[in-house]
Motif scaffolding. Structure first.
Motif, short mmCIF file in Angstrom:
data_model
loop_
_atom_site.label_atom_id
_atom_site.label_comp_id
_atom_site.label_asym_id
_atom_site.label_seq_id
_atom_site.Cartn_x
_atom_site.Cartn_y
_atom_site.Cartn_z
N SER A 148 0.72 -1.27 0.07
CA SER A 148 0.03 0.12 0.14
C SER A 148 0.95 1.25 -0.08
CB SER A 148 -0.87 0.09 1.33
OG SER A 148 0.09 0.22 2.38
N TYR A 149 0.22 2.12 -0.40
CA TYR A 149 1.16 3.62 -0.43
C TYR A 149 1.39 3.83 1.13
CZ TYR A 149 -0.28 4.58 -5.29
OH TYR A 149 -0.49 4.53 -6.47
N ALA A 150 0.43 3.76 1.80
CA ALA A 150 0.73 4.26 3.24
C ALA A 150 1.99 3.40 3.97
CB ALA A 150 -0.32 3.80 4.32
N GLU A 151 2.21 1.89 3.58
CA GLU A 151 3.49 1.32 3.85
C GLU A 151 4.67 1.95 3.26
OE1 GLU A 151 1.45 -3.27 4.47
OE2 GLU A 151 1.61 -2.42 2.45
N GLU A 152 4.44 2.12 2.11
CA GLU A 152 5.73 2.75 1.22
C GLU A 152 6.15 4.06 1.90
OE1 GLU A 152 4.49 3.11 -2.80
OE2 GLU A 152 4.70 0.87 -3.31
N VAL A 153 5.08 5.14 2.26
CA VAL A 153 5.48 6.16 2.57
C VAL A 153 6.05 6.16 3.90
CG1 VAL A 153 3.47 7.23 3.64
CG2 VAL A 153 4.95 8.40 2.66
N GLN A 154 5.67 5.37 4.92
CA GLN A 154 6.10 5.07 6.22
C GLN A 154 7.65 4.55 5.98
OE1 GLN A 154 4.10 5.64 9.21
NE2 GLN A 154 6.46 5.70 9.82
N LYS A 155 8.00 3.67 5.17
CA LYS A 155 9.31 3.38 5.04
C LYS A 155 9.94 4.35 4.64
CE LYS A 155 8.93 -1.16 5.93
NZ LYS A 155 9.82 -1.50 7.04
N ILE A 156 9.76 5.31 3.71
CA ILE A 156 10.54 6.53 3.47
C ILE A 156 10.89 7.44 4.32
CG2 ILE A 156 10.47 8.48 1.91
CD1 ILE A 156 8.72 6.89 -0.15
N ILE A 157 9.73 7.72 5.28
CA ILE A 157 9.99 8.70 6.46
C ILE A 157 10.88 8.10 7.38
CG2 ILE A 157 9.02 9.93 8.15
CD1 ILE A 157 8.28 10.97 5.36
N ASP A 158 10.80 6.86 7.57
CA ASP A 158 11.55 6.14 8.73
C ASP A 158 12.96 6.15 8.03
OD1 ASP A 158 9.32 5.47 10.15
OD2 ASP A 158 9.17 3.41 9.43
N GLN A 159 13.21 6.04 6.94
CA GLN A 159 14.61 5.92 6.48
C GLN A 159 15.12 7.26 6.47
OE1 GLN A 159 16.69 3.61 5.56
NE2 GLN A 159 18.42 5.26 4.76
N TYR A 160 14.27 8.42 6.24
CA TYR A 160 14.97 9.83 6.53
C TYR A 160 15.21 10.14 7.90
CZ TYR A 160 13.96 11.87 1.82
OH TYR A 160 14.12 12.13 0.59
N ALA A 161 14.38 9.61 8.74
CA ALA A 161 14.61 9.77 10.30
C ALA A 161 16.21 9.22 10.78
CB ALA A 161 13.76 8.94 11.10
N THR A 162 16.39 7.91 10.16
CA THR A 162 17.80 7.38 10.38
C THR A 162 18.72 8.41 9.74
OG1 THR A 162 18.21 6.17 8.30
CG2 THR A 162 16.65 5.35 10.21
N THR A 163 18.68 9.38 9.01
CA THR A 163 19.66 10.08 8.57
C THR A 163 19.76 11.63 9.06
OG1 THR A 163 18.51 10.86 6.69
CG2 THR A 163 19.84 8.74 6.29
N GLY A 164 18.70 11.63 10.01
CA GLY A 164 18.65 13.19 10.77
C GLY A 164 17.74 13.93 10.04
N TYR A 165 17.05 13.79 8.75
CA TYR A 165 16.07 14.51 8.24
C TYR A 165 14.72 14.64 9.06
CZ TYR A 165 19.15 15.16 4.10
OH TYR A 165 19.99 15.42 3.18
N THR A 166 14.33 15.75 9.25
CA THR A 166 13.22 16.09 10.38
C THR A 166 12.23 16.88 9.55
OG1 THR A 166 14.22 17.48 11.62
CG2 THR A 166 14.35 15.17 12.40
N ARG A 167 12.71 17.70 8.66
CA ARG A 167 11.85 19.15 8.21
C ARG A 167 11.28 18.79 6.78
NH1 ARG A 167 15.54 22.50 7.57
NH2 ARG A 167 14.21 24.50 7.56
N PHE A 168 10.08 18.42 6.42
CA PHE A 168 9.78 18.04 5.34
C PHE A 168 8.61 18.97 4.62
CE2 PHE A 168 10.55 14.27 7.82
CZ PHE A 168 11.42 13.49 7.03
N ALA A 169 8.41 18.82 3.27
CA ALA A 169 7.31 19.66 2.57
C ALA A 169 7.06 18.23 1.74
CB ALA A 169 8.06 20.80 1.71
#
Length: 240
Positions: A148-169
């Motif tokens: 699902s798109y929900a599962e995909e986007v959660q993985k994307i955001i989780d991956q960003y979190a591991t690199t310290g990215y917290t500010r999104f658009a």
């Protein structure tokens, strides 16, 4: 390659399931209605190519109990009304055994809401959407081959979190697809402890992202989540 692999698995399951019913039939017709023109043409074209590649391989080995698989595709231009109209036209003209490779959340939703599948009693396999509005229906004639798109986007955001990215658009397509994933993305960002700085959209079936580029650039995010088709995503990157 992943898309072709998924299609191959889905098609193999279909062929095994229908084999006893097609003995002695000259052709097994599989129908497809998808975008082969407009901004989403690359997606529809690739879906068709993957299916045709596998059908050609099966036919080269003698088909299914001697019956050859024939794919008939029609171009809906990513327009929901055309999806339904052309699907019904294909049913009347060619009597397909199944549908495959439809593209677009709103397009698949329209097929279900207009009861095209249930009225004809045939399945739709390997659609190009992972929207909750489709996934959560659990329709017995709809066979999904992706997360699902929900599962995909959660993985994307989780991956960003591991690199310290917290500010999104977020850039999103203003239709059923975009609004569905927008909600999931907002939830994923919040769950990860991130901050959503800006959100803007563009009209479906266009690449009119200029206003969104300015809005999002002004917010200075660390990352932009694009809920968009290929052409619009490319245009956003060009203008950024």
């Amino acid at each position: 390659m992943k898309l072709i692999s998924l299609l191959r698995s889905a098609l193999a399951a279909l062929i095994v399931g229908v084999a006893p019913a097609v003995a002695g039939v000259a052709d097994i017709v599989i129908g497809q209605v998808a975008a082969f023109s407009g901004p989403l043409a690359p997606t529809g074209t690739h879906m068709r190519a993957g299916a045709q590649l596998y059908f050609d391989a099966v036919n080269a080995e003698g088909g299914v109990h001697g019956a050859r698989i024939r794919l008939i595709s029609k171009d809906d231009g990513y327009k929901t009304d055309e999806t339904v109209r052309l699907a019904r036209e294909l049913l009347k003209e060619s009597r397909p055994l199944a549908f495959i490779g439809f593209v677009g959340t709103g397009n698949v939703e329209a097929m279900l809401e207009k009861k095209v599948l249930s009225d004809a009693g045939i399945p739709l396999i390997a659609v190009r959407t992972g929207a909750a509005s489709v996934v959560q229906r659990n329709d017995p004639l709809l066979f999904l081959t992706r997360a699902s798109y929900a599962e995909e986007v959660q993985k994307i955001i989780d991956q960003y979190a591991t690199t310290g990215y917290t500010r999104f658009a977020i850039l999103y397509q203003d239709d059923a697809f975009g609004r569905d994933v927008l909600g999931s993305t907002e939830q994923a960002i919040s769950k990860a402890g991130g901050t959503l700085l800006a959100t803007d959209s563009y009209p479906k079936n266009t690449t009119e992202v200029g206003a969104a580029v300015k809005t999002i650039a002004a917010a200075k995010p660390q990352a932009v989540i694009m809920i968009a088709n290929t052409a619009a995503s490319a245009e956003f990157l060009k203008q950024s």
